[in-house]
Enzyme design. Sequence first.
Site, PDB file in Angstrom:
ATOM      1  N   ASP A 147      44.983  46.029  52.641  1.00  0.00           N
ATOM      2  CA  ASP A 147      45.895  46.039  51.495  1.00  0.00           C
ATOM      3  C   ASP A 147      47.310  46.277  52.022  1.00  0.00           C
ATOM      4  O   ASP A 147      47.611  47.353  52.554  1.00  0.00           O
ATOM      5  CB  ASP A 147      45.483  47.144  50.520  1.00  0.00           C
ATOM      6  CG  ASP A 147      46.193  47.040  49.180  1.00  0.00           C
ATOM      7  OD1 ASP A 147      47.082  46.186  49.046  1.00  0.00           O
ATOM      8  OD2 ASP A 147      45.857  47.820  48.268  1.00  0.00           O
ATOM      9  N   ASP A 158      48.433  39.779  48.867  1.00  0.00           N
ATOM     10  CA  ASP A 158      48.630  41.007  49.631  1.00  0.00           C
ATOM     11  C   ASP A 158      47.349  41.756  49.965  1.00  0.00           C
ATOM     12  O   ASP A 158      47.410  42.925  50.379  1.00  0.00           O
ATOM     13  CB  ASP A 158      49.589  41.943  48.883  1.00  0.00           C
ATOM     14  CG  ASP A 158      49.079  42.356  47.509  1.00  0.00           C
ATOM     15  OD1 ASP A 158      48.053  41.802  47.065  1.00  0.00           O
ATOM     16  OD2 ASP A 158      49.707  43.226  46.876  1.00  0.00           O
ATOM     17  N   GLU A 159      46.201  41.129  49.822  1.00  0.00           N
ATOM     18  CA  GLU A 159      44.969  41.817  50.227  1.00  0.00           C
ATOM     19  C   GLU A 159      43.882  40.817  50.610  1.00  0.00           C
ATOM     20  O   GLU A 159      43.857  39.686  50.154  1.00  0.00           O
ATOM     21  CB  GLU A 159      44.470  42.768  49.139  1.00  0.00           C
ATOM     22  CG  GLU A 159      44.110  42.114  47.832  1.00  0.00           C
ATOM     23  CD  GLU A 159      43.557  43.119  46.827  1.00  0.00           C
ATOM     24  OE1 GLU A 159      42.717  43.966  47.223  1.00  0.00           O
ATOM     25  OE2 GLU A 159      43.942  43.051  45.652  1.00  0.00           O
TER      26      GLU A 159
END
Length: 404
Positions: A10, A106-107
């Site tokens: 993350d 973003d992850e």
Amino acid sequence: MSERLIMHIDLDAFFASIEQRDHPEYQGRPLVVGAKPGRRGVVATCSYEARRYGVRSAMPISEAARRLPQEAVYLRPDINRYGEVSQQIMTALQSLSPVVEKVSVDEAFLDITGMERLIGDAESIGRQAKQLIHDQVGLTASVGIGPNRLIAKLASDYQKPDGLTVVTADQVEAFLNPLPLTLLRGLGTKSAPILQRLGLSTVADVRRLSLLELRRQLGNLAGTSIYQQARGIASDRLDDQSTRKSISKETTFDQDITDPAILRESLHWSAQEVGYVARQEHRKGSLVTLKIRFRGFDTHTRSRSLNTPTSADQEIFKTAWELYRSESWDDQPVRLIGLGISGWDGAVDELQRQPDLFGDPALQTGARQDRLYQTLDEVSGKFGKHAIRLGSKRGDSKTESESE
């Protein structure tokens, strides 16, 4: 047989961190990516300096501006630029594991089962992933490693920012025990208080209830889910890019939202991210789905099939907003809203095809639109968000202009 090991990565305050990386004058200052003060909209993300004032993602921008000092920086999201950085990270991670499931810009989840023999123990693998990201793009990430997706995700949240937490199979119960029950997925503003009124506050407390009792308190579906999560039971399977069935993006608000302009703005951001990811993966979807959750975990989905598969932000957004407007939801408080596309057309190199000048006009329009978005992605990625962008017809709900 090796113990299953799933890694969740993350990126820390991803949008805000990119802005602070690229603009040293923003470093150390509260920074908000999202709507501008004085307009209707929400915080997309914010720096850790802003979080010290209680600002959070999906908070109405008016509340964020009330809390933050005057030196705070407010920026509009630049999804294409963030997407370019995301792609650099995902490409780098593929050198660490052959199975990388990109969840959003973003992850991501990685299957690192058996990698210990090549790299070292789980903690060493996690440290290598963090170093890989920092070397590639100069950003930090929080990493969680566990025997399944649930534990890996909870572990990545455990020591943010820039954290690394490893939970082995025999440590799952001890890891879960002290966590607040509100960290379990599906315990919302209505269902969590039901358990809290029974004197429960931690995951260990929840585990004392039988499956029958949880179903009686929360309903069959939610009760079963919470029962399994409290015991660390979850899927350990990942879908790599080739088997992805859909691309979606959701926004969960800190407080219930009734302003349609804020909901519209949130869907618009989601469509930009979904469209960008789809184009990077050379996908087009023919089914757009809207997801909305009201107070009390009352969740609904609506879908619409398109005549022509698309990856265009505006088409995805327009369809999802029409689905919202077709329902009588205007006065209901919304806790979550999101959209997604699926129903892939199977073509991965559509942009390279030359349209038949004497063929179907709709297909010619689609090909032109493909090239337009390809150009927009390339220009935005190279020169930034101020270089060029599409306009947006606001329709019956006015919100912040797309122009800077």
